[in-house]
Design a protein around this motif. Structure first.
Motif, mmCIF file in Angstrom:
data_model
loop_
_atom_site.group_PDB
_atom_site.id
_atom_site.type_symbol
_atom_site.label_atom_id
_atom_site.label_comp_id
_atom_site.label_asym_id
_atom_site.label_seq_id
_atom_site.Cartn_x
_atom_site.Cartn_y
_atom_site.Cartn_z
ATOM 1 N N TRP A 149 0.868 -1.186 0.000
ATOM 2 C CA TRP A 149 0.000 0.000 0.000
ATOM 3 C C TRP A 149 0.898 1.227 0.000
ATOM 4 N N HIS A 150 0.404 2.312 -0.606
ATOM 5 C CA HIS A 150 1.120 3.590 -0.519
ATOM 6 C C HIS A 150 0.178 4.740 -0.846
ATOM 7 N N THR A 151 0.615 5.926 -0.484
ATOM 8 C CA THR A 151 -0.206 7.114 -0.690
ATOM 9 C C THR A 151 0.228 7.858 -1.953
ATOM 10 N N HIS A 152 -0.728 8.605 -2.511
ATOM 11 C CA HIS A 152 -0.461 9.610 -3.541
ATOM 12 C C HIS A 152 -0.944 10.933 -2.947
ATOM 13 N N PRO A 153 -0.072 11.641 -2.230
ATOM 14 C CA PRO A 153 -0.548 12.812 -1.494
ATOM 15 C C PRO A 153 -1.105 13.913 -2.390
ATOM 16 N N ARG A 178 5.103 4.415 -13.048
ATOM 17 C CA ARG A 178 6.222 3.890 -12.263
ATOM 18 C C ARG A 178 5.753 2.763 -11.331
ATOM 19 N N ASP A 179 4.570 2.940 -10.727
ATOM 20 C CA ASP A 179 3.994 1.867 -9.891
ATOM 21 C C ASP A 179 3.812 0.606 -10.727
ATOM 22 N N ALA A 180 3.218 0.776 -11.918
ATOM 23 C CA ALA A 180 2.953 -0.383 -12.778
ATOM 24 C C ALA A 180 4.253 -1.106 -13.123
HETATM 25 ZN ZN LIG Z 1 2.156 5.383 -6.685
#
Ligand SMILES: [Zn+2]
Length: 161
Positions: A90-94, A103-105
């Motif tokens: 899990w991570h945030t996109h503030p 980049r995540d993909a």
């Molecule tokens: Zn991301």
């Protein structure tokens, strides 16, 4: 038995508590996150444990990379507790929408293509701002495609964000 494609993600209360605690105290100018540990049964992934970033995590306004040693400690502990395994992150996109970035993909595809990790699918929980609150979304990555899936388990705490 090969697990079926994931169509739903269930966040257990303990995992949700770790995420909401982190969101409450997080610096909103940079991303935060952690690993997700749990079980994939039939078409549902249950996230039993969510990790915190750890002291060595890389956290910028547009990028998050877990602290590997911290993640390994959490994974060992979760496996000992209830045989949870690493099923995602899990991570945030503030400052942007809670959808996987290119980049995540690329990161997820790299993990999926690593034969040593032997992932069937990879779960991404992404958190973005919705006014003063947070919007939590879940995605499954499999066979080079990323699909949004239903996320369950938020009902009890959502009013407190
Ligand atoms: Zn991301």
């Amino acid at each position: 038995m090969t697990p079926r494609s994931v169509t739903a993600v269930h966040l257990a209360q303990e995992a949700l508590r770790v995420i909401t605690d982190e969101l409450r105290t997080a610096d909103r100018t940079r991303e935060t996150g952690g690993i997700l540990l749990g079980h994939h049964v039939h078409d549902t992934v249950t996230v039993q444990h969510a990790g915190t970033p750890g002291p060595e995590a890389v956290q910028t306004s547009t990028y998050f990379l877990r602290d590997r040693a911290h993640a390994q400690t959490l994974a060992d502990h979760a496996y000992a507790q209830d045989h949870s395994v690493w099923i995602g992150e899990w991570h945030t996109h503030p400052t942007s929408r809670p959808v996987p970035s290119s980049r995540d993909a690329a990161t997820y595809h790299q993990l999926l293509n690593d034969p040593e990790l032997a992932f069937h699918s990879f779960i991404a929980v992404i958190v973005g701002p919705r006014g003063p609150h947070w919007n939590i979304t879940a995605w499954t990555c499999q066979n080079n495609t990323i699909t949004q899936v239903a996320l369950h388990g938020l009902q009890h705490q959502s009013r407190h964000w």
